[in-house]
Write an enzyme that holds these catalytic residues in place. Sequence first.
Site, PDB file in Angstrom:
ATOM      1  N   SER A   1       0.841  -1.103   0.036  1.00 29.00           N
ATOM      2  CA  SER A   1       0.149  -0.038  -0.051  1.00 29.00           C
ATOM      3  C   SER A   1       0.784   1.300   0.040  1.00 29.00           C
ATOM      4  O   SER A   1       1.908   1.173   0.566  1.00 29.00           O
ATOM      5  CB  SER A   1      -1.049  -0.186   1.262  1.00 29.00           C
ATOM      6  OG  SER A   1      -1.413   1.287   1.512  1.00 29.00           O
TER       7      SER A   1
ATOM      8  N   TYR B   1      -1.531  -1.237  11.030  1.00 35.63           N
ATOM      9  CA  TYR B   1      -1.844  -1.760   9.693  1.00 35.63           C
ATOM     10  C   TYR B   1      -0.703  -1.506   8.577  1.00 35.63           C
ATOM     11  O   TYR B   1      -0.252  -2.590   8.230  1.00 35.63           O
ATOM     12  CB  TYR B   1      -3.319  -1.194   9.196  1.00 35.63           C
ATOM     13  CG  TYR B   1      -3.388  -1.542   7.635  1.00 35.63           C
ATOM     14  CD1 TYR B   1      -3.631  -2.569   7.150  1.00 35.63           C
ATOM     15  CD2 TYR B   1      -3.056  -0.260   6.604  1.00 35.63           C
ATOM     16  CE1 TYR B   1      -3.727  -2.720   5.875  1.00 35.63           C
ATOM     17  CE2 TYR B   1      -3.318  -0.474   5.383  1.00 35.63           C
ATOM     18  CZ  TYR B   1      -3.682  -1.724   4.950  1.00 35.63           C
ATOM     19  OH  TYR B   1      -3.846  -1.700   3.388  1.00 35.63           O
TER      20      TYR B   1
ATOM     21  N   LYS C   1       2.243  -4.050   6.435  1.00 36.45           N
ATOM     22  CA  LYS C   1       2.517  -3.996   5.057  1.00 36.45           C
ATOM     23  C   LYS C   1       4.169  -3.757   4.956  1.00 36.45           C
ATOM     24  O   LYS C   1       4.745  -4.324   4.213  1.00 36.45           O
ATOM     25  CB  LYS C   1       1.985  -2.678   4.471  1.00 36.45           C
ATOM     26  CG  LYS C   1       0.322  -2.968   4.291  1.00 36.45           C
ATOM     27  CD  LYS C   1       0.063  -4.003   3.303  1.00 36.45           C
ATOM     28  CE  LYS C   1      -1.356  -4.413   3.247  1.00 36.45           C
ATOM     29  NZ  LYS C   1      -1.897  -5.692   2.840  1.00 36.45           N
TER      30      LYS C   1
HETATM   31  P1  NAD Z   1     -11.265  -6.576   1.406  1.00 31.59           P
HETATM   32  O1  NAD Z   1     -11.330  -6.667   3.106  1.00 31.59           O
HETATM   33  O2  NAD Z   1     -12.398  -6.433   0.584  1.00 31.59           O
HETATM   34  O3  NAD Z   1     -10.435  -8.189   1.086  1.00 31.59           O
HETATM   35  C1  NAD Z   1      -9.551  -8.800   1.743  1.00 31.59           C
HETATM   36  C2  NAD Z   1      -9.962 -10.264   1.575  1.00 31.59           C
HETATM   37  O4  NAD Z   1      -9.355 -10.900   2.708  1.00 31.59           O
HETATM   38  C3  NAD Z   1     -11.661 -10.406   2.357  1.00 31.59           C
HETATM   39  O5  NAD Z   1     -12.498 -11.064   1.539  1.00 31.59           O
HETATM   40  C4  NAD Z   1     -11.318 -11.068   3.670  1.00 31.59           C
HETATM   41  O6  NAD Z   1     -12.351 -11.888   4.172  1.00 31.59           O
HETATM   42  C5  NAD Z   1     -10.138 -11.952   3.485  1.00 31.59           C
HETATM   43  N1  NAD Z   1      -9.245 -12.438   4.665  1.00 31.59           N
HETATM   44  C6  NAD Z   1      -8.778 -11.434   5.575  1.00 31.59           C
HETATM   45  N2  NAD Z   1      -8.045 -12.183   6.242  1.00 31.59           N
HETATM   46  C7  NAD Z   1      -8.110 -13.559   6.003  1.00 31.59           C
HETATM   47  C8  NAD Z   1      -7.414 -14.822   6.355  1.00 31.59           C
HETATM   48  N3  NAD Z   1      -6.628 -14.880   7.609  1.00 31.59           N
HETATM   49  N4  NAD Z   1      -7.520 -15.811   5.733  1.00 31.59           N
HETATM   50  C9  NAD Z   1      -8.237 -15.780   4.589  1.00 31.59           C
HETATM   51  N5  NAD Z   1      -8.875 -14.772   4.127  1.00 31.59           N
HETATM   52  C10 NAD Z   1      -8.600 -13.699   4.764  1.00 31.59           C
HETATM   53  O7  NAD Z   1     -10.013  -5.801   1.091  1.00 31.59           O
HETATM   54  P2  NAD Z   1      -9.465  -5.105  -0.416  1.00 31.59           P
HETATM   55  O8  NAD Z   1      -9.711  -3.561  -0.334  1.00 31.59           O
HETATM   56  O9  NAD Z   1      -9.868  -5.815  -1.351  1.00 31.59           O
HETATM   57  O10 NAD Z   1      -7.748  -5.193  -0.149  1.00 31.59           O
HETATM   58  C11 NAD Z   1      -6.993  -6.348  -0.618  1.00 31.59           C
HETATM   59  C12 NAD Z   1      -5.642  -6.216  -0.102  1.00 31.59           C
HETATM   60  O11 NAD Z   1      -5.043  -4.855  -0.528  1.00 31.59           O
HETATM   61  C13 NAD Z   1      -5.477  -6.044   1.515  1.00 31.59           C
HETATM   62  O12 NAD Z   1      -4.319  -6.849   1.950  1.00 31.59           O
HETATM   63  C14 NAD Z   1      -5.330  -4.567   1.590  1.00 31.59           C
HETATM   64  O13 NAD Z   1      -4.562  -4.312   2.647  1.00 31.59           O
HETATM   65  C15 NAD Z   1      -4.731  -4.167   0.397  1.00 31.59           C
HETATM   66  N6  NAD Z   1      -4.874  -2.787   0.080  1.00 31.59           N
HETATM   67  C16 NAD Z   1      -6.344  -2.423  -0.080  1.00 31.59           C
HETATM   68  C17 NAD Z   1      -6.221  -0.916  -0.248  1.00 31.59           C
HETATM   69  C18 NAD Z   1      -7.661  -0.546  -0.235  1.00 31.59           C
HETATM   70  O14 NAD Z   1      -7.893   0.853  -0.173  1.00 31.59           O
HETATM   71  N7  NAD Z   1      -8.851  -1.163  -0.646  1.00 31.59           N
HETATM   72  C19 NAD Z   1      -5.462   0.008  -0.307  1.00 31.59           C
HETATM   73  C20 NAD Z   1      -3.895  -0.579  -0.240  1.00 31.59           C
HETATM   74  C21 NAD Z   1      -3.706  -1.869  -0.083  1.00 31.59           C
END
Ligand code: NAD
Length: 349
Positions: free
Chosen positions: A131, A155, A159
């Site tokens: 991120s 958080y 990362k």
């Molecule tokens: P999201 O919460 O929609 O998706 C993450 C998924 O991981 C969820 O479906 C959740 O159920 C699953 N999950 C969490 N812990 C788990 C575990 N221990 N075992 C199995 N499944 C698990 O989030 P997103 O927005 O799709 O983000 C995806 C990734 O991208 C994350 O790692 C997040 O930190 C990163 N990210 C997101 C953003 C944003 O703004 N959305 C920005 C930068 C980075």
Amino acid sequence: MLMAKSILVTGGAGYIGSHTVLQLLLGGYRTVIVDNLDNSSEIAVRRVKELAGDLGKNLSFHKLDLRDKRALEKVFASTPFEAVIHFAGLKAVGESVQKPLLYYDNNLVGTITLLEVMAAHGCKKLVFSSSATVYGWPKEVPCTEEFPLSAANPYGRTKLFIEEICRDIYSSDSEWKIILLRYFNPVGAHPSGYIGEDPRGIPNNLMPFVQQVAVGRRPALTVFGTDYSTKDGTGVRDYIHVVDLADGHIAALRKLDAAGIGCEVYNLGTGKGTSVLEMVAAFEKASGKKIPLVMSARRPGDAEIVYASTHKAEKELNWKAKYGIDEMCRDQWNWASKNPYGYEPPKSN
Ligand code: NAD
Ligand code: UDP
């Protein structure tokens, strides 16, 4: 005929994961999702399958927690994976401050377990969701991949740690090929309006909140900070359409096939900064809805201006974001108006 490559997608039921899985299927990959559905719905998986048409048959789903090593072992034993795209993790900044151990356990132990099982099965190609939060409050913009890294909350620290873990395992074993993707601010939804972001509880991020105001679930958007040194005093971010972001993962997978990739990091953003008020105006135009605003103090820990340098991804991944904020808002509204309560409408309202 060549066998289609199989890709494991952790967190594939989530917001970015579901959009990426669709692009993988459409790109001819076989795709296996593992997700514990902690922050997502199986309906998203079903809809991705439908959107992929005939190619939907190449998708399978296992409900499991990454920390459950035995369950993960079974998935790896049943399919030889070409690579893993690792989205699974908890991502709410405020919650991570309240519950740091939950975040360290879920995100770090989940990732370490995944890496152990991958190594045991000889699968050493990984794309990881990092991120822009790892740039902290950048001293200048655009942020290049060489900028110093910092974390303002647990958080962000997960990362940073995972990035470091990846660099360490590559140093210890050069068979690994790892791409760390630093996302800027993903927004929007698939143009079909059939899949999109469906956060649980009160949204932390700007656009899911705006969307809930537009459909009447919340009365007004609180604007955090009106005294930043920006064009209109509100915070500036690099918003990127989630379909562009998803395509960035396909570009990263292709790059993993290149010789000598090692452990590389790429920004995925548009390179353009947009203020909160500009984003709200674009959404009002796309939706025809007025978004009432409450001007408020800065949110602790928020940076002033963050946007990406996109040169490295353009040059080395041959990838560039195609969509601007008008398309992001159009598709966000299309999803929101068709699914005002996300995938699962409330049982009583
Ligand atoms: P999201 O919460 O929609 O998706 C993450 C998924 O991981 C969820 O479906 C959740 O159920 C699953 N999950 C969490 N812990 C788990 C575990 N221990 N075992 C199995 N499944 C698990 O989030 P997103 O927005 O799709 O983000 C995806 C990734 O991208 C994350 O790692 C997040 O930190 C990163 N990210 C997101 C953003 C944003 O703004 N959305 C920005 C930068 C980075
Ligand atoms: N923001 C806001 N009100 C909200 C949520 C966010 O004014 O309810 C602002 C926030 O201060 C920042 C921008 O919108 O300037 C993007 O915030 P978000 O949480 O979506 O992303 P991040 O700050 O993590 O980049």
